[in-house]
Design a protein around this motif. Structure first.
Motif, short mmCIF file in Angstrom:
data_model
loop_
_atom_site.label_atom_id
_atom_site.label_comp_id
_atom_site.label_asym_id
_atom_site.label_seq_id
_atom_site.Cartn_x
_atom_site.Cartn_y
_atom_site.Cartn_z
N PRO A 1 0.96 -1.27 -0.04
CA PRO A 1 0.01 -0.10 0.00
C PRO A 1 0.74 1.27 0.06
O PRO A 1 0.37 2.42 -0.46
N LYS A 2 2.08 0.94 0.42
CA LYS A 2 3.21 2.33 0.59
C LYS A 2 3.68 2.49 -0.83
O LYS A 2 4.52 1.53 -1.10
N LYS A 3 3.66 3.51 -1.63
CA LYS A 3 4.23 3.50 -2.84
C LYS A 3 6.10 3.49 -2.86
O LYS A 3 6.43 2.64 -3.55
N ASP A 4 6.59 4.17 -1.80
CA ASP A 4 7.87 4.05 -1.67
C ASP A 4 8.53 2.62 -1.49
O ASP A 4 9.46 2.19 -1.88
N ILE A 5 7.82 1.84 -0.50
CA ILE A 5 7.97 0.40 -0.23
C ILE A 5 7.86 -0.42 -1.60
O ILE A 5 8.64 -1.15 -1.84
N GLU A 6 6.71 -0.11 -2.21
CA GLU A 6 6.43 -0.88 -3.33
C GLU A 6 7.58 -0.75 -4.55
O GLU A 6 7.94 -1.65 -5.23
N THR B 1 2.79 -1.25 7.67
CA THR B 1 2.80 0.19 8.28
C THR B 1 4.00 0.63 9.15
O THR B 1 3.56 0.95 10.24
N PRO B 2 4.95 1.01 8.53
CA PRO B 2 6.10 1.49 9.21
C PRO B 2 6.19 3.14 9.56
O PRO B 2 5.13 3.78 8.80
N ASN C 1 12.08 5.58 4.89
CA ASN C 1 13.12 4.84 5.48
C ASN C 1 13.09 3.51 5.50
O ASN C 1 14.16 2.81 5.37
N HIS C 2 12.10 2.83 5.50
CA HIS C 2 11.72 1.52 5.53
C HIS C 2 12.15 0.89 3.84
O HIS C 2 12.79 0.04 3.80
N ALA C 3 11.72 1.78 2.94
CA ALA C 3 11.91 1.45 1.64
C ALA C 3 13.59 1.59 1.60
O ALA C 3 14.24 0.69 0.53
#
Length: 86
Positions: free
Chosen positions: A7-12, A58-59, A64-66
């Motif tokens: 769901p989070k673009k940076d992580i995807e 949901t970090p 930062n997680h990405a």
């Protein structure tokens, strides 16, 4: 079958980067959104866990997680050794 998108673009984006490097993304698990696994599963890998990383849903900071996901991929010693042996 394609995996579910994060769901989070940076992580995807980071997960797609990992997949391009050969990492396998598995969605689901007990506490995490999923896990990613190094394609080499090398026992001499730096992390000692055969390059397994958790992906959080949901970090606190998705950016930062990405970055952390990309860092795990980029610092994988098995991947670096495979690129030098080609």
């Amino acid at each position: 079958m394609p995996r579910n998108k994060h769901p989070k673009k940076d992580i995807e984006d980071a997960l797609q980067y990992a997949e391009l490097q050969g990492w396998v993304i598995e969605v689901g698990g007990s506490h995490a959104w999923g896990r990613m696994y190094c394609p080499y599963n090398n026992k001499s890998c730096r992390c000692g866990e055969f390059c397994i990383a958790s992906i959080w849903s949901t970090p606190k900071s998705p950016t930062n997680h990405a970055r952390q996901i990309k860092r795990v991929v980029d610092n994988c010693t098995a991947l670096k050794n495979a690129n030098f042996e080609v």
